[in-house]
Scaffold this active site. Structure first.
Site, mmCIF file in Angstrom:
data_model
loop_
_atom_site.group_PDB
_atom_site.id
_atom_site.type_symbol
_atom_site.label_atom_id
_atom_site.label_comp_id
_atom_site.label_asym_id
_atom_site.label_seq_id
_atom_site.Cartn_x
_atom_site.Cartn_y
_atom_site.Cartn_z
ATOM 1 N N ASP A 14 3.022 -7.012 -10.294
ATOM 2 C CA ASP A 14 2.541 -5.668 -10.635
ATOM 3 C C ASP A 14 3.645 -4.785 -11.204
ATOM 4 O OD1 ASP A 14 -0.091 -6.098 -9.897
ATOM 5 O OD2 ASP A 14 0.199 -5.367 -7.842
ATOM 6 N N ARG A 93 8.357 3.975 3.019
ATOM 7 C CA ARG A 93 7.934 4.714 1.814
ATOM 8 C C ARG A 93 8.619 6.053 1.613
ATOM 9 N NH1 ARG A 93 7.151 0.050 -0.033
ATOM 10 N NH2 ARG A 93 5.050 -0.820 0.046
ATOM 11 N N ASP A 122 0.002 3.425 0.294
ATOM 12 C CA ASP A 122 1.359 3.561 -0.223
ATOM 13 C C ASP A 122 1.445 4.571 -1.364
ATOM 14 O OD1 ASP A 122 2.505 1.870 1.624
ATOM 15 O OD2 ASP A 122 2.094 0.073 0.447
ATOM 16 N N SER A 174 -1.392 -10.384 -0.053
ATOM 17 C CA SER A 174 -0.508 -9.305 -0.502
ATOM 18 C C SER A 174 0.433 -9.006 0.654
ATOM 19 C CB SER A 174 -1.344 -8.078 -0.860
ATOM 20 O OG SER A 174 -0.493 -6.959 -0.955
HETATM 21 N N1 ARG Z 1 -1.805 -1.275 5.568
HETATM 22 C C1 ARG Z 1 -0.398 -1.171 5.721
HETATM 23 C C2 ARG Z 1 0.037 0.248 5.515
HETATM 24 O O1 ARG Z 1 -0.687 0.990 4.931
HETATM 25 C C3 ARG Z 1 0.358 -2.134 4.878
HETATM 26 C C4 ARG Z 1 0.396 -1.916 3.410
HETATM 27 C C5 ARG Z 1 0.996 -3.119 2.835
HETATM 28 N N2 ARG Z 1 1.301 -3.080 1.459
HETATM 29 C C6 ARG Z 1 1.268 -4.180 0.714
HETATM 30 N N3 ARG Z 1 1.675 -4.075 -0.491
HETATM 31 N N4 ARG Z 1 0.824 -5.316 1.167
HETATM 32 O O2 ARG Z 1 1.080 0.623 5.958
#
Ligand code: ARG
Length: 395
Positions: A14, A93, A122, A174
């Site tokens: 991506d 983040r 995210d 993912s």
């Molecule tokens: N659901 C989790 C969160 O919001 C993990 C997000 C994971 N991101 C990914 N690119 N797989 O913190």
């Protein structure tokens, strides 16, 4: 406004395609790779960004800062989202976003960009943080607006532009990883009835393959911060790496959760946090020994709120700062040692010690050493229950 943008770049499909897509639209792209312990940002990833058209690739080792300024406060708060998620991805983040904003200023860029989809948390965390820190920066989220409708189309585009993508290495999930944990989602996990398959064990062994003998480990804390393992003082990164390795052998720290995302979707997530789970259990246990029951009970409410703020990307907010002040005050007593037993997926505290412990053996004991005045209990109970005498009548 100039067309210079700082992109949070992971090296994956991506964000590699993001580089090219932005460059095609006339942007000078600075690809920023934050090392938060996801495994070394490889030379291949740096090269990929360059081939895709990045003007500059900047790699920063943020592991120490991540633990010290983000993870330790979350641990002190006992922050866990919806009872299960230790917030590894969520905690990284605001750190990454903060560095993106600083870099945009240093490089005189007018925009920041990320490779998140429009369905996840995210994007919210990156953008809310960027706006808090500098509302004047433009935010670009190519994945939300570009023309590709599937991964295949992205791969096609990458191939056409000779961006070296190793499709064979692509996993069916993912995955986001850092020192504090691994988040695994999508693929067959999207069916919440299906047990996570063996290949979802990414950073730890499964309980069936865990070591046959239990291990004991002693964690030392100073004011709520873990500082030693088995009596040996360790820096933050080494300490977490050590516990991750140990926890992994014993299958510690898996969670399977249907989780409430900020954007309203319920999603199925699998998490691994071997070191984090050991530290979380140890820290909570030490608090039970050194904090009085009023502080403990109040702190549980603070923990839930704190976790929610982290999850929702509200790290740099006034409420978060105010809760930090409360938590810091409580942690002044949280020094001592906790002993844990790790065995086939379980992590049990089996001992604790602290100079600030409120445990008094002479009061708790049922032996001849007892110094508790049992007669004073009678009057205490009478007054304690006075307000409710006869109250069952009429209910
Ligand atoms: N659901 C989790 C969160 O919001 C993990 C997000 C994971 N991101 C990914 N690119 N797989 O913190």
């Amino acid at each position: 406004m100039n067309k210079k943008v700082v992109l949070a770049y992971s090296g994956g499909l991506d964000t590699s395609v993001c580089v090219k897509w932005l460059a095609d639209r006339g942007y000078e792209v600075i690809a920023f790779m934050a090392n938060v312990g996801q495994g070394d940002p490889s030379a291949a990833a740096v090269r990929r960004a360059k081939v895709a058209g990045a003007a500059k690739v900047i790699v920063k080792d943020l592991r120490e800062e991540f633990l010290r300024d983000y993870v330790w406060p979350a641990l002190a708060a006992d922050a866990v989202y919806e009872g299960k998620y230790l917030l590894a991805t969520a905690l990284s983040r605001p750190l990454i976003a903060r560095h993106m904003v600083d870099m945009a200023h240093a490089e005189k860029a007018s925009a920041v960009a990320h490779g998140c989809t429009g369905k996840g948390n995210d994007q919210v965390r990156f953008e809310v943080t960027a706006r808090i820190l500098d509302p004047g920066l433009k935010i670009i989220a190519p994945v939300r607006i570009w023309e590709f409708r599937s991964r295949e189309q992205e791969i096609d585009y990458a191939r056409r532009h000779r961006i070296p993508i190793d499709v064979s290495k692509r996993s069916s999930y993912s995955i986001d990883q850092n020192l504090w944990g691994t988040s695994i989602e999508s693929g067959v996990l999207e069916n919440p009835w299906i047990e996570p398959p063996a290949d979802t064990f990414r950073s730890i062994r499964s309980p069936q393959h865990a070591l046959a003998k239990p291990a004991y480990v002693v964690i030392g804390f100073s004011r709520g911060v873990p500082v030693s393992v088995n009596g040996k003082a360790l820096g933050a990164v080494a300490l977490v790496q050590r516990l991750n390795a140990l926890g992994a052998q014993h299958a510690i720290g898996r969670a399977d959760i249907l989780e409430s995302r900020v954007v309203g979707i319920k999603s199925r997530e699998v998490y691994e946090a071997p070191g984090g789970t050991i530290l979380f259990e140890a820290h909570q246990d030490l608090e039970r020994a050194v904090l009085d029951r009023q502080v403990l009970a109040y702190k549980r409410g603070v923990a839930a709120k704190y976790a929610e703020l982290i999850y929702e990307g509200l790290w740099f907010t006034p409420l978060k700062a105010a809760l930090d002040a409360f938590i810091r005050q409580t942690q002044r007593r949280v020094s001592g040692r906790v002993r844990l037993k790790l065995y086939k997926g379980t992590c049990q505290v089996v001992g604790r010690q602290s100079p600030h412990s409120l445990y008094r053996e002479r009061l708790a004991t049922y032996s001849a050493k007892d110094q508790f005045d049992q007669r004073s209990a009678e009057g205490f109970i009478k007054l304690f229950g006075l307000a409710y005498e006869g109250a069952k009548k009429g209910t």
